[in-house]
Design a protein around this motif. Structure first.
Motif, short mmCIF file in Angstrom:
data_model
loop_
_atom_site.label_atom_id
_atom_site.label_comp_id
_atom_site.label_asym_id
_atom_site.label_seq_id
_atom_site.Cartn_x
_atom_site.Cartn_y
_atom_site.Cartn_z
N ASP A 67 32.34 64.94 58.21
CA ASP A 67 32.31 63.52 58.77
C ASP A 67 33.25 62.61 57.79
N ASP A 68 33.15 62.78 56.51
CA ASP A 68 34.00 61.97 55.66
C ASP A 68 35.70 62.04 55.86
N ARG A 69 35.83 63.37 55.86
CA ARG A 69 37.31 63.88 56.22
C ARG A 69 37.89 63.32 57.52
N VAL A 70 36.83 63.18 58.39
CA VAL A 70 37.30 62.71 59.66
C VAL A 70 37.53 61.34 59.58
N ARG A 71 37.09 60.49 58.86
CA ARG A 71 37.27 59.20 58.41
C ARG A 71 38.51 58.85 57.79
N THR A 72 38.52 59.61 56.84
CA THR A 72 39.63 59.41 55.83
C THR A 72 41.02 60.18 55.64
N ASP A 73 40.86 61.41 56.40
CA ASP A 73 41.85 62.50 56.42
C ASP A 73 41.89 63.18 57.59
N PRO A 74 41.74 62.60 58.87
CA PRO A 74 41.49 63.60 59.90
C PRO A 74 42.53 64.53 60.42
N ASP A 75 43.69 64.33 59.90
CA ASP A 75 44.66 65.28 60.49
C ASP A 75 45.14 66.18 59.57
N ARG A 76 44.15 66.42 58.20
CA ARG A 76 44.40 67.65 57.30
C ARG A 76 44.02 69.02 57.94
N VAL A 77 45.00 69.86 57.90
CA VAL A 77 44.47 71.16 58.03
C VAL A 77 43.38 71.76 57.05
N ILE A 78 42.75 72.05 58.05
CA ILE A 78 41.41 72.63 57.03
C ILE A 78 41.13 74.38 57.36
N LEU A 79 41.31 74.59 58.74
CA LEU A 79 40.86 76.11 58.82
C LEU A 79 42.18 76.62 59.55
N SER A 80 42.32 77.83 59.57
CA SER A 80 43.59 78.80 60.46
C SER A 80 43.05 79.83 61.08
N ARG A 81 43.46 80.11 62.09
CA ARG A 81 42.98 81.51 62.60
C ARG A 81 44.17 82.27 62.93
N PRO A 82 44.25 83.59 63.02
CA PRO A 82 45.22 84.45 62.95
C PRO A 82 45.55 84.48 64.68
N THR A 83 46.89 84.61 64.96
CA THR A 83 47.11 84.70 66.54
C THR A 83 48.21 85.79 66.57
N GLY A 84 48.04 86.82 66.25
CA GLY A 84 48.81 87.99 66.10
C GLY A 84 50.04 87.88 64.92
N THR A 85 51.07 87.43 64.99
CA THR A 85 52.00 87.41 63.96
C THR A 85 52.07 85.89 63.10
N ASP A 86 51.25 85.13 63.69
CA ASP A 86 51.23 83.59 63.28
C ASP A 86 49.94 83.16 63.06
N TRP A 87 49.66 81.64 62.85
CA TRP A 87 48.59 81.37 62.54
C TRP A 87 48.34 80.10 63.34
N HIS A 88 47.08 79.66 63.84
CA HIS A 88 46.86 78.36 64.49
C HIS A 88 45.99 77.72 63.56
N ASP A 89 46.54 76.57 63.52
CA ASP A 89 45.87 75.50 62.39
C ASP A 89 44.82 74.69 63.18
N ILE A 90 43.79 74.42 62.41
CA ILE A 90 42.73 73.46 62.93
C ILE A 90 42.61 72.38 62.04
#
Length: 635
Positions: A23-46
């Motif tokens: 919650d706190d990060r959504v208010r202060t830094d919402p577009d910061r990448v926090i998680l990444s999941r593998p997509t074959g040879t690359d990564w999808h950032d969340i």
């Protein structure tokens, strides 16, 4: 009673739960990448914004199903983005997550489901679905939900206002009310400890416990989880006109099972610090992923560090590995911040620059530190990493303290110790040498009453101002040095005492033997026996290569007694014996024609030996090690 603390640490405010980190990060830094999941040879950032949106949709579905405050919700599966989303949704609603190792046996699953009174569950595979549905026939209020379906639960609301899966998006107000009602002392999780004897016990941890362990690990380790500062000459982006190198977001790969509290604590630490976290299903996935993800810090168990070290043997030769170990062993035992491996008094023993470049490339070019905990780490493995420019920060903890008790810091890393207590935690040594722990990270107790490992000392220790009045008994033996660094010397239940009265620490020998390419696992025996012996299992790949080279028929009876095989395993035994006195050394060994497995009850889900079941399963082989014909020469 000797004790040490670094003073007050961070605590979760009484009126907040763990979801406040998002919650706190959504208010202060919402577009910061926090998680990444593998997509074959690359990564999808969340980003935090995307994570929050997904969690809210999943929570809406859970509310639609009737998941209530305090309901126990299981999660069975490997580490994944879906696991994280499910956990956060459960915590945000004030329910209680009950993680189950994906390798758990049907009997273990049945025990955890019934003991916890589990009402709902997420599962990864059809096999998990069947096992949980069968075990929970009398308690589950719905069939288990596949974790993969959570991606569908992201779907936008339809014309009637319902998300895929039946959740009502109009439940946003109910979500906010449930989230805001969660308190620091609310139960967050029941973690069933993968004990080495008997069925696991459910350790309860509060939102405040997990926060204290995670946040204070971050604060104790400086910038490690927050930023990465490229060293000169790394080829990283530089600031304008040759100024200090640009500071980048810290990043880590999380391959530890989230069913283990170590993995869960690291996840919460990354949410707290804003560390970009790549999620991997299992330890074997980490080395192939490092080159593209480029982690700056890792948290691993010794087993994973050993696997990576063995995996690098496909990148560099034996001479390079030995040179790295020699360089690491020759360094200053008071290990300072990571620097170029060519610096210092051991420069002449360094591996060739080209070999170091290959290793650095395999690591992604940015890795500086690894936090290692969960078991003992062989000294040569720590030295190997130090020799290639990566610092191992040994730590110590246990489930009942939400993992973190002590950890070495980058600036004061003291080799041979597991560091000083994290802020807010006090470590003491009882008169008989047992490590005791107190602090806001310590669990309130077990889900079922009885056999709680807490003590309330009488006399001065319970008096106001004299220190904590309630201590967690760890079962580990150790001592504190003058600066408060903890040294673990053994475990009460894992110290062998031979019939000659010699105390033997089996893990020291076992850890070293596992480093041999041919050894998959080993277990030292010798309690009340005249000498120390060992059971050994072989690495299947290395065994096949040896069999091909020496004409060993692995289908023939007694193949495990082939002289070429015995000679190679003897190398591992000799290497381990170099660490101890003759009275503590392995005098006989037996190669087993099978593997030690979780399914057979030989190993815990976190890959620790379950000594009693192994001794029972191989009682005949152990007796043969002590038969008159097998007796070694006198010491």
């Amino acid at each position: 009673m000797q004790q040490y603390t670094l003073g007050a640490g961070r605590v979760l405010p009484d009126d907040r739960g763990l979801y406040s980190l998002v919650d706190d990060r959504v208010r202060t830094d919402p577009d910061r990448v926090i998680l990444s999941r593998p997509t074959g040879t690359d990564w999808h950032d969340i980003t935090f914004r995307a994570l929050d949106a997904h969690v809210r949709r999943v929570a809406a579905v859970l509310l639609g199903h009737g998941v209530g405050v305090g309901d126990r919700v299981g999660i069975v599966g490997r580490t994944s983005y879906e696991w994280v989303v499910a956990d956060l949704a459960v915590l945000a609603l004030g329910a209680i997550t009950v993680p189950i190792f994906p390798t758990a046996s049907p009997a273990q699953i049945t025990h955890i489901v019934t003991d916890s009174g589990m009402a709902w569950c997420f599962v990864e595979t059809p096999e998990h679905h069947s096992a949980v549905a069968t075990a929970g026939a009398g308690t589950l209020r719905a069939l288990p939900w596949p974790l993969a379906d959570l991606n569908g639960w992201q779907a936008p609301a339809d014309d009637a206002g319902h998300a895929a899966g039946g959740g009502d998006l109009a439940a946003a107000d109910e979500f906010a009310g449930r989230r805001d009602a969660v308190r620091a002392d609310s139960l967050a999780t029941i973690v069933y400890t993968s004990g080495t004897t008997g069925m696991p016990k459910g350790c309860i941890l509060t939102h405040g416990n997990l926060f204290a362990s995670s946040a204070n690990t971050v604060e104790h380790t400086g910038e490690l989880f927050r930023v990465w500062r490229p060293a000169a000459g790394t080829g990283a982006a530089q600031g304008p006109e040759g100024s200090e190198a640009a500071v980048e977001q810290a990043s880590t790969l999380l391959c530890l099972p989230l069913a283990h509290v170590f993995g869960r604590t690291i996840l919460v630490a990354c949410l707290y610090a804003g560390t970009r976290t790549g999620l991997l299903a299992a330890v074997p996935d980490i080395l192939p992923a490092m080159a593209t993800f480029r982690p700056t810090v890792l948290a691993l168990v010794p087993y994973a560090l050993e696997k990576i070290r063995k995996g690098l043997r496909g990148v560099v030769d034996t001479d390079t590995e030995l040179a790295a170990v020699a360089a690491g062993l020759a360094g200053d035992p008071t290990d300072g911040p990571a620097s170029s491996p060519a610096d210092g008094p051991a420069a002449e023993r360094q591996p060739a620059p080209a070999a170091l470049a290959r290793i650095n490339g395999a690591f992604g070019g940015r890795l500086t530190h690894v936090i290692s905990g969960g078991a003992s780490l062989d000294a040569t493995t720590a030295a190997f990493y130090r020799g290639v420019g990566v610092r191992i920060l040994n730590c110590y903890g246990l489930t009942e303290a939400a993992t973190a008790v002590t950890v070495n810091q980058p600036g004061t890393n003291r080799i041979g110790t597991v560091g000083q207590p994290i802020p807010g935690t006090t470590v003491a040594i009882s008169p008989d040498g047992e490590v005791l722990v107190a602090g806001p990270n310590v669990s309130p107790g077990y889900w079922r009453a009885g056999q709680d490992p807490w003590i309330e000392p009488a006399g001065t220790q319970a008096e106001p101002g004299a220190g904590p009045s309630r201590w967690l008994r760890t079962g580990d033996l150790g001592h504190l040095d003058a600066d408060g660094f903890l040294l673990i010397t053994g475990r009460r239940k894992e110290i062998l005492v031979t019939s000659g009265g010699k105390n033997v620490t089996p893990t020291l020998l076992e850890d070293r033997m596992r480093l041999h390419p041919l050894v998959a696992d080993s277990m030292v025996v010798g309690e009340a026996r005249p000498y120390v012996a060992a059971l050994v299992t072989t690495d299947q790949g290395a065994l096949s290569a040896l069999a091909a080279a020496h004409g060993i028929d692995l289908a023939a009876p007694g193949w495990w007694e082939h002289p070429a095989l015995l000679d190679r395993v003897q190398e591992a035994v000799d290497d381990a014996n170099s660490l101890v006195s003759r009275a503590e050394s392995i005098r006989r060994f037996r190669i087993l024609p099978t593997q030690l497995t979780i399914d057979a009850g030989h190993l815990t889900p976190s890959m620790k030996l379950r000594r009693a079941p192994i001794e029972a399963a191989f009682a005949t082989e152990i007796e043969q090690l002590y038969s008159p014909a097998a007796a070694p020469a006198p010491a």
